[in-house]
Design a protein around this motif. Structure first.
Motif, PDB file in Angstrom:
ATOM      1  N   ARG A  27      31.910  61.370  43.985  1.00 52.86           N
ATOM      2  CA  ARG A  27      32.674  61.088  42.757  1.00 52.86           C
ATOM      3  C   ARG A  27      33.766  60.070  43.083  1.00 52.86           C
ATOM      4  NH1 ARG A  27      31.400  63.720  38.234  1.00 52.86           N
ATOM      5  NH2 ARG A  27      29.982  65.485  38.451  1.00 52.86           N
ATOM      6  N   LYS A  28      33.311  58.859  43.336  1.00 48.70           N
ATOM      7  CA  LYS A  28      34.208  57.779  43.758  1.00 48.70           C
ATOM      8  C   LYS A  28      35.224  57.472  42.653  1.00 48.70           C
ATOM      9  CE  LYS A  28      30.727  55.601  46.733  1.00 48.70           C
ATOM     10  NZ  LYS A  28      29.700  56.653  46.534  1.00 48.70           N
ATOM     11  N   GLY A  29      36.462  57.272  43.078  1.00 52.59           N
ATOM     12  CA  GLY A  29      37.525  56.992  42.120  1.00 52.59           C
ATOM     13  C   GLY A  29      38.313  58.225  41.730  1.00 52.59           C
ATOM     14  N   THR A  30      37.896  59.392  42.208  1.00 51.48           N
ATOM     15  CA  THR A  30      38.651  60.614  41.944  1.00 51.48           C
ATOM     16  C   THR A  30      39.286  61.105  43.235  1.00 51.48           C
ATOM     17  OG1 THR A  30      36.838  62.182  42.359  1.00 51.48           O
ATOM     18  CG2 THR A  30      37.001  61.245  40.144  1.00 51.48           C
ATOM     19  N   SER A  31      40.337  61.883  43.097  1.00 49.72           N
ATOM     20  CA  SER A  31      41.047  62.453  44.246  1.00 49.72           C
ATOM     21  C   SER A  31      41.065  63.964  44.088  1.00 49.72           C
ATOM     22  CB  SER A  31      42.480  61.921  44.303  1.00 49.72           C
ATOM     23  OG  SER A  31      43.292  62.732  45.129  1.00 49.72           O
ATOM     24  N   LEU A  32      40.446  64.679  45.028  1.00 48.86           N
ATOM     25  CA  LEU A  32      40.424  66.130  44.928  1.00 48.86           C
ATOM     26  C   LEU A  32      41.825  66.713  45.064  1.00 48.86           C
ATOM     27  CD1 LEU A  32      38.672  68.593  44.485  1.00 48.86           C
ATOM     28  CD2 LEU A  32      38.329  68.744  46.957  1.00 48.86           C
ATOM     29  N   ASP A  33      42.661  66.104  45.885  1.00 46.20           N
ATOM     30  CA  ASP A  33      44.049  66.579  46.004  1.00 46.20           C
ATOM     31  C   ASP A  33      44.756  66.490  44.646  1.00 46.20           C
ATOM     32  OD1 ASP A  33      43.743  67.071  48.708  1.00 46.20           O
ATOM     33  OD2 ASP A  33      44.593  65.142  49.326  1.00 46.20           O
ATOM     34  N   GLN A  34      44.554  65.380  43.958  1.00 47.97           N
ATOM     35  CA  GLN A  34      45.173  65.194  42.644  1.00 47.97           C
ATOM     36  C   GLN A  34      44.606  66.182  41.625  1.00 47.97           C
ATOM     37  OE1 GLN A  34      45.490  61.088  41.420  1.00 47.97           O
ATOM     38  NE2 GLN A  34      45.439  61.616  39.244  1.00 47.97           N
ATOM     39  N   ILE A  35      43.300  66.428  41.683  1.00 47.09           N
ATOM     40  CA  ILE A  35      42.667  67.373  40.769  1.00 47.09           C
ATOM     41  C   ILE A  35      43.210  68.780  41.004  1.00 47.09           C
ATOM     42  CG2 ILE A  35      40.473  68.485  40.166  1.00 47.09           C
ATOM     43  CD1 ILE A  35      39.149  65.733  40.869  1.00 47.09           C
ATOM     44  N   GLU A  36      43.315  69.192  42.260  1.00 48.27           N
ATOM     45  CA  GLU A  36      43.818  70.527  42.564  1.00 48.27           C
ATOM     46  C   GLU A  36      45.268  70.674  42.121  1.00 48.27           C
ATOM     47  OE1 GLU A  36      43.162  71.585  46.620  1.00 48.27           O
ATOM     48  OE2 GLU A  36      40.971  71.593  46.428  1.00 48.27           O
ATOM     49  N   ALA A  37      46.072  69.639  42.350  1.00 52.04           N
ATOM     50  CA  ALA A  37      47.471  69.682  41.904  1.00 52.04           C
ATOM     51  C   ALA A  37      47.555  69.773  40.384  1.00 52.04           C
ATOM     52  CB  ALA A  37      48.217  68.445  42.414  1.00 52.04           C
ATOM     53  N   SER A  38      46.658  69.076  39.689  1.00 49.54           N
ATOM     54  CA  SER A  38      46.635  69.138  38.230  1.00 49.54           C
ATOM     55  C   SER A  38      46.248  70.530  37.744  1.00 49.54           C
ATOM     56  CB  SER A  38      45.658  68.103  37.671  1.00 49.54           C
ATOM     57  OG  SER A  38      46.105  66.790  37.948  1.00 49.54           O
ATOM     58  N   LEU A  39      45.325  71.169  38.436  1.00 49.49           N
ATOM     59  CA  LEU A  39      44.938  72.532  38.075  1.00 49.49           C
ATOM     60  C   LEU A  39      46.094  73.509  38.288  1.00 49.49           C
ATOM     61  CD1 LEU A  39      41.277  72.708  39.477  1.00 49.49           C
ATOM     62  CD2 LEU A  39      41.981  72.830  37.073  1.00 49.49           C
ATOM     63  N   GLU A  40      46.849  73.302  39.352  1.00 51.33           N
ATOM     64  CA  GLU A  40      48.036  74.136  39.583  1.00 51.33           C
ATOM     65  C   GLU A  40      49.038  73.969  38.446  1.00 51.33           C
ATOM     66  OE1 GLU A  40      49.431  72.894  43.402  1.00 51.33           O
ATOM     67  OE2 GLU A  40      48.092  74.251  44.498  1.00 51.33           O
ATOM     68  N   PHE A  41      49.228  72.739  38.009  1.00 46.69           N
ATOM     69  CA  PHE A  41      50.148  72.478  36.903  1.00 46.69           C
ATOM     70  C   PHE A  41      49.632  73.107  35.610  1.00 46.69           C
ATOM     71  CE2 PHE A  41      51.897  69.936  33.432  1.00 46.69           C
ATOM     72  CZ  PHE A  41      53.255  69.940  33.755  1.00 46.69           C
TER      73      PHE A  41
END
Length: 397
Positions: free
Chosen positions: A145-159
Motif C-alpha cells: 500500500r505505497k503512499g500510506t504510513s502504518l505508523d500514521q494510521i495507528e496514531a490516527s486510530l488511537e486518536f
C-alpha cells in the motif's frame, strides 16, 4: 438447509455503496479500480460529481425500500480526500429520512483519518462501522500500500478511539506475495490495544491466475490453521475472537444455513452502487450495466422488478463453475462475478481455497461445539454482531 434470507427475515439489509471520488492518495498494488477502469487519471475525473446527483440517486433508491435496514457505505478512491462531500451527503440523508432504519459505514486507507476526526467527530460517532485497509505489519503493509504510513494510521486510530465510540473493522487484502500470518499479527496487535474491533480478509482480484498455486495454498493453509487454533482457544476461554468470516462460517455450519446468494447479493437486488449520479448493480464490474442515470430524465419510469433477469445474468457462470454441486457453495454463494470477469482461472483456484476453508472449519467444529457448551454460549453469540457484519464485506477467499 435454510437460506440466510429466511433466517434473517426483516433484519436482512439492503446495501448501497456511494463512490464519492475516484481520487486516491495511495498507489496500492492490485487496485481493483485500476483493474476495472484502467489508469486512475483516465477515470478519476468522471467520478467527481456534484453531491446533488448522488443524493437524488440515493433518494430514489430509498423510496423503493421496505422496512428492512439499509446500510449506506462511502467508498472510493479515498473518501476522506473529499470529506466535505461525504458530510454533505450523510447529513442530508439523515435529515431527510429520520424515519428510515439507516446505518452508515465508510471505507478508508486511514492516512487522512485524524484530520477528518478532528473536523467532525460527530460524523464518526454516528457510523455503524469504519472499515480500514491494513495489510500486515509495517514492512509488508507499506510495500503493498505505497503512499500510506502504518505508523500514521495507528496514531490516527488511537486518536479516533480516544474521541469516538466508533467500531473499527480491519480489512486485509491478501496478495500471493504476502504473508497472511503477517496480517493476523497486525490484527492481534491492534485488537489487544483496543484500536480495532473486528477483522476480515479476502484475496485480491487480478486478471491472471496465481503462478505458484500449490506453494501459495500450502502457506495459506498453514496460516489458516493457526487462525482457527487461536479462534478455538479463545472460545474455550469464553471469548469470541472477532474474525467475521470464521464466526459466520461456524454459525452456518451449526445452524444448517446456506447463503443463497453471492456475497454482496447483487443478483437478488440487495446491493447497489451509486457512482456520479448513476446507479449500477456493481461498480467493480465496470459501467456495462447502468440501471439508472440521474444526469438524464428517463428515471421516473424505471421499474426495479424488470431488472431481475439482467442481474441474474451476472451470475450465470455458476452453472459451468459447478456451484450447484460444490460442498462449499452454502458458504460462498458462488463467489463474485468480478473475479469471473477478470480471470476465470484465478476464480477456480479460489474455489479450491474456499473448499479448504470450509473443510478446515468442519475439522474444528466439534471443538467449537464443546467450547460453546462449556461456557453456556448460544450459537447466536457467533452471529451477533460478528457473523452478521460479514454482510458488509465479501466472501473469502
Amino acid at each position: 438447509m435454510i437460506t440466510l434470507k429466511s433466517f434473517l427475515k426483516e433484519s436482512f439489509p439492503t446495501i448501497y455503496h456511494i463512490s464519492v471520488t475516484g481520487k486516491c492518495n495511495a498507489s496500492c498494488e492490485g487496485c481493483l479500480n485500476g483493474l476495472i477502469y484502467g489508469e486512475r487519471r483516465a477515470f478519476a475525473s468522471s467520478w467527481e460529481e456534484d453531491p446533488e446527483k448522488t443524493f437524488q440517486a440515493i433518494n430514489w433508491l430509498l423510496d423503493q425500500t421496505n422496512g428492512n435496514p439499509v446500510f449506506i457505505a462511502f467508498y472510493g478512491g479515498e473518501p476522506l480526500l473529499v470529506f466535505e462531500k461525504v458530510q454533505d451527503i450523510f447529513y442530508r440523508i439523515k435529515n431527510y429520512y429520520p424515519q428510515k432504519n439507516l446505518k452508515f459505514f465508510l471505507y478508508t486507507n486511514g492516512n487522512l483519518l485524524r484530520k477528518a476526526v478532528e473536523k467532525d467527530p460527530e460524523f464518526f460517532s454516528q457510523l455503524e462501522l469504519l472499515i480500514i485497509s491494513i495489510d500486515g505489519t509495517k514492512v509488508q503493509h507499506e510495500r503493498v500500500r505505497k503512499g500510506t504510513s502504518l505508523d500514521q494510521i495507528e496514531a490516527s486510530l488511537e486518536f479516533l478511539k480516544s474521541h469516538c465510540p466508533t467500531k473499527v473493522l480491519m480489512w486485509s487484502t491478501l496478495r500471493e506475495e504476502m504473508s497472511f500470518r503477517d496480517c493476523l499479527e497486525e490484527f492481534f496487535n491492534l485488537y489487544q490495544r483496543g484500536l480495532v474491533d473486528f477483522f476480515f480478509w479476502h484475496l485480491i482480484e487480478k486478471d491472471c491466475p496465481i503462478r505458484d498455486f500449490s506453494g501459495f495454498r500450502e502457506g495459506y493453509l498453514k496460516d489458516l490453521t493457526y487462525l482457527f487454533e487461536r479462534f478455538v482457544a479463545e472460545l474455550f476461554k469464553g471469548k469470541i475472537l472477532p474474525v467475521l468470516p470464521l464466526a459466520e462460517l461456524f454459525f452456518f455450519l451449526l445452524k444448517d444455513i446456506r447463503r443463497g446468494q453471492t456475497g454482496c447479493g447483487v443478483e437478488k437486488m440487495r446491493s447497489f452502487d451509486v457512482l456520479a449520479g448513476k446507479i449500477l448493480p456493481c461498480v467493480d464490474m465496470g459501467e456495462e450495466l447502468i440501471l439508472a442515470d440521474f444526469r438524464k430524465d428517463e428515471i421516473k419510469n424505471l421499474d426495479l422488478s424488470k431488472l431481475q433477469d439482467k442481474l441474474l445474468s451476472l451470475v450465470s457462470y455458476k452453472d459451468w463453475l459447478g456451484c450447484n454441486t460444490c460442498e462449499a457453495e452454502f458458504f460462498c454463494g458462488g463467489r463474485c462475478p468480478v473475479l469471473i470477469k477478470t480471470s476465470p482461472e484465478r476464480a477456480m483456484q479460489y474455489c479450491v481455497l474456499i473448499k479448504d476453508l470450509v473443510s478446515l472449519a468442519q475439522t474444528f467444529l466439534p471443538e467449537v461445539k464443546k467450547a460453546l457448551k462449556a461456557h453456556n454460549l448460544s450459537e447466536e453469540n457467533l452471529y451477533y454482531p460478528y457473523g452478521y457484519l460479514n454482510l458488509l464485506t465479501d466472501v473469502i477467499p
